[in-house]
Write a protein that holds these residues in place. Sequence first.
Motif, mmCIF file in Angstrom:
data_model
loop_
_atom_site.group_PDB
_atom_site.id
_atom_site.type_symbol
_atom_site.label_atom_id
_atom_site.label_comp_id
_atom_site.label_asym_id
_atom_site.label_seq_id
_atom_site.Cartn_x
_atom_site.Cartn_y
_atom_site.Cartn_z
ATOM 1 N N SER A 21 0.876 -1.142 0.090
ATOM 2 C CA SER A 21 0.041 0.135 -0.011
ATOM 3 C C SER A 21 0.873 1.212 0.095
ATOM 4 O O SER A 21 0.556 2.124 -0.669
ATOM 5 C CB SER A 21 -1.024 0.019 1.087
ATOM 6 O OG SER A 21 -1.606 -1.014 1.092
ATOM 7 N N GLY A 22 1.775 1.382 0.941
ATOM 8 C CA GLY A 22 2.714 2.198 0.988
ATOM 9 C C GLY A 22 3.648 2.659 -0.511
ATOM 10 O O GLY A 22 3.989 3.652 -0.909
ATOM 11 N N LEU A 23 3.958 1.503 -1.095
ATOM 12 C CA LEU A 23 4.740 1.545 -2.304
ATOM 13 C C LEU A 23 3.898 2.094 -3.335
ATOM 14 O O LEU A 23 4.082 3.059 -4.115
ATOM 15 C CB LEU A 23 5.109 0.172 -2.785
ATOM 16 C CG LEU A 23 6.499 -0.087 -2.055
ATOM 17 C CD1 LEU A 23 6.862 -1.597 -2.124
ATOM 18 C CD2 LEU A 23 7.681 0.659 -2.077
ATOM 19 N N MET A 24 2.598 1.624 -3.343
ATOM 20 C CA MET A 24 1.457 2.047 -4.336
ATOM 21 C C MET A 24 1.275 3.798 -4.339
ATOM 22 O O MET A 24 1.377 4.235 -5.201
ATOM 23 C CB MET A 24 0.258 1.433 -4.327
ATOM 24 C CG MET A 24 -0.928 1.886 -4.898
ATOM 25 S SD MET A 24 -2.558 1.471 -4.787
ATOM 26 C CE MET A 24 -2.660 1.861 -2.893
ATOM 27 N N LEU A 25 1.307 3.994 -3.102
ATOM 28 C CA LEU A 25 0.978 5.582 -2.890
ATOM 29 C C LEU A 25 2.156 6.411 -3.605
ATOM 30 O O LEU A 25 2.065 7.445 -4.148
ATOM 31 C CB LEU A 25 0.711 6.146 -1.329
ATOM 32 C CG LEU A 25 -0.672 5.743 -0.949
ATOM 33 C CD1 LEU A 25 -0.549 5.587 0.527
ATOM 34 C CD2 LEU A 25 -1.647 6.385 -1.549
ATOM 35 N N GLN A 26 3.342 5.854 -2.957
ATOM 36 C CA GLN A 26 4.636 6.604 -3.648
ATOM 37 C C GLN A 26 4.586 6.686 -4.930
ATOM 38 O O GLN A 26 4.899 7.689 -5.652
ATOM 39 C CB GLN A 26 5.815 6.000 -2.828
ATOM 40 C CG GLN A 26 5.946 6.356 -1.511
ATOM 41 C CD GLN A 26 7.129 5.679 -0.916
ATOM 42 O OE1 GLN A 26 8.164 6.005 -1.348
ATOM 43 N NE2 GLN A 26 7.196 4.497 0.298
ATOM 44 N N TRP A 27 4.426 5.584 -5.668
ATOM 45 C CA TRP A 27 4.449 5.437 -7.006
ATOM 46 C C TRP A 27 3.422 6.240 -7.735
ATOM 47 O O TRP A 27 3.557 6.709 -8.894
ATOM 48 C CB TRP A 27 4.541 4.053 -7.604
ATOM 49 C CG TRP A 27 5.828 3.428 -7.764
ATOM 50 C CD1 TRP A 27 6.417 2.701 -6.520
ATOM 51 C CD2 TRP A 27 6.854 3.370 -8.602
ATOM 52 N NE1 TRP A 27 7.768 2.405 -6.722
ATOM 53 C CE2 TRP A 27 7.817 2.713 -8.068
ATOM 54 C CE3 TRP A 27 6.900 3.839 -9.740
ATOM 55 C CZ2 TRP A 27 9.240 2.613 -8.834
ATOM 56 C CZ3 TRP A 27 7.953 3.868 -10.702
ATOM 57 C CH2 TRP A 27 9.006 3.219 -10.288
ATOM 58 N N LEU A 28 2.323 6.216 -7.058
ATOM 59 C CA LEU A 28 1.233 6.961 -7.832
ATOM 60 C C LEU A 28 1.521 8.395 -7.839
ATOM 61 O O LEU A 28 1.083 9.462 -8.649
ATOM 62 C CB LEU A 28 -0.219 6.745 -7.206
ATOM 63 C CG LEU A 28 -0.831 5.360 -7.537
ATOM 64 C CD1 LEU A 28 -2.147 5.200 -6.813
ATOM 65 C CD2 LEU A 28 -0.814 5.008 -9.261
ATOM 66 N N PRO A 80 6.569 9.004 -8.679
ATOM 67 C CA PRO A 80 7.175 7.819 -9.103
ATOM 68 C C PRO A 80 8.582 8.252 -9.486
ATOM 69 O O PRO A 80 9.339 7.109 -9.465
ATOM 70 C CB PRO A 80 6.485 7.571 -10.571
ATOM 71 C CG PRO A 80 5.557 8.836 -10.824
ATOM 72 C CD PRO A 80 5.390 9.549 -9.675
ATOM 73 N N ALA A 81 9.070 9.463 -9.878
ATOM 74 C CA ALA A 81 10.286 9.567 -10.016
ATOM 75 C C ALA A 81 11.402 9.244 -8.789
ATOM 76 O O ALA A 81 12.407 9.085 -9.088
ATOM 77 C CB ALA A 81 10.364 10.999 -10.473
ATOM 78 N N ASN A 82 10.668 9.647 -7.550
ATOM 79 C CA ASN A 82 11.450 9.328 -6.312
ATOM 80 C C ASN A 82 11.130 8.060 -5.523
ATOM 81 O O ASN A 82 11.729 7.711 -4.563
ATOM 82 C CB ASN A 82 11.213 10.537 -5.622
ATOM 83 C CG ASN A 82 11.873 11.596 -6.204
ATOM 84 O OD1 ASN A 82 13.096 11.286 -6.541
ATOM 85 N ND2 ASN A 82 11.299 12.547 -6.655
ATOM 86 N N ALA A 83 10.308 7.149 -6.323
ATOM 87 C CA ALA A 83 9.601 6.074 -5.289
ATOM 88 C C ALA A 83 10.557 4.882 -5.476
ATOM 89 O O ALA A 83 11.365 4.696 -6.463
ATOM 90 C CB ALA A 83 8.167 5.606 -6.188
ATOM 91 N N ALA A 102 11.987 -2.332 -6.066
ATOM 92 C CA ALA A 102 11.926 -3.227 -4.960
ATOM 93 C C ALA A 102 13.057 -3.597 -4.318
ATOM 94 O O ALA A 102 12.951 -3.798 -3.112
ATOM 95 C CB ALA A 102 11.499 -4.674 -5.875
ATOM 96 N N SER A 103 14.085 -3.494 -5.000
ATOM 97 C CA SER A 103 15.258 -3.767 -4.347
ATOM 98 C C SER A 103 15.754 -2.654 -3.333
ATOM 99 O O SER A 103 16.011 -3.048 -1.877
ATOM 100 C CB SER A 103 16.667 -3.701 -5.348
ATOM 101 O OG SER A 103 17.897 -3.795 -4.452
ATOM 102 N N GLU A 104 15.330 -1.413 -3.437
ATOM 103 C CA GLU A 104 15.500 -0.286 -2.358
ATOM 104 C C GLU A 104 14.513 -0.729 -1.326
ATOM 105 O O GLU A 104 14.986 -0.340 -0.043
ATOM 106 C CB GLU A 104 15.353 0.924 -3.172
ATOM 107 C CG GLU A 104 16.437 1.340 -3.979
ATOM 108 C CD GLU A 104 16.019 2.438 -4.842
ATOM 109 O OE1 GLU A 104 16.961 3.269 -5.314
ATOM 110 O OE2 GLU A 104 14.857 2.794 -5.093
ATOM 111 N N ALA A 105 13.308 -0.743 -1.599
ATOM 112 C CA ALA A 105 12.416 -0.987 -0.546
ATOM 113 C C ALA A 105 12.864 -2.296 0.381
ATOM 114 O O ALA A 105 12.528 -2.225 1.505
ATOM 115 C CB ALA A 105 11.099 -1.165 -1.196
#
Length: 165
Positions: free
Chosen positions: A133-140, A143-146, A149-152
């Motif tokens: 959910s948190g990744l989705m919000l960041q990407w929406l 996206p340039a700074n989200a 997978a490796s970083e998360a």
Amino acid sequence: MGNREDLLRGAKQCLIERGWAHTTVRDVADAAGVNHAAIGYHFGSKDALLTQALVEAVGELSEELARRVPVESPEERWQALIDTFTTHRRLWVAQLEAAVQAERSSEVREYLAAGQREGREGLGGSVPLALLSGLMLQWLVDPANAPSASEALTELGEFAAEVGT
């Protein structure tokens, strides 16, 4: 296809094209090619229909990912999920809109809660669901700074190690 299936197809189309907030009963009926009274007959309400359509659309995305993505590594699985934030952006936005609707509709809240239970089961728990959910919000939103997978996963591991000490 029968009216029920046509309505689900039309509702999925409307969710993707218009989003939850801008989809009307008439929009769905027109997209499905049926009388709008069929919504009440088959689903009881527009919210129930849109929720069912959203659940099915997310389920179809999950099935697509399962077929397409090898279960090689956690990083590959997470990256495939992250990629859907771009390839299926409108579906994820519709899911966020549904969450807002759940505040005012117990019907929508119940369907989404069931979807979250399935999500926790499919992802392996509450923390992976929260991460998604948190990744989705960041990407929406940015996206340039989200994170990738490796970083998360790296940051999650560092956080877990810090909490564990």
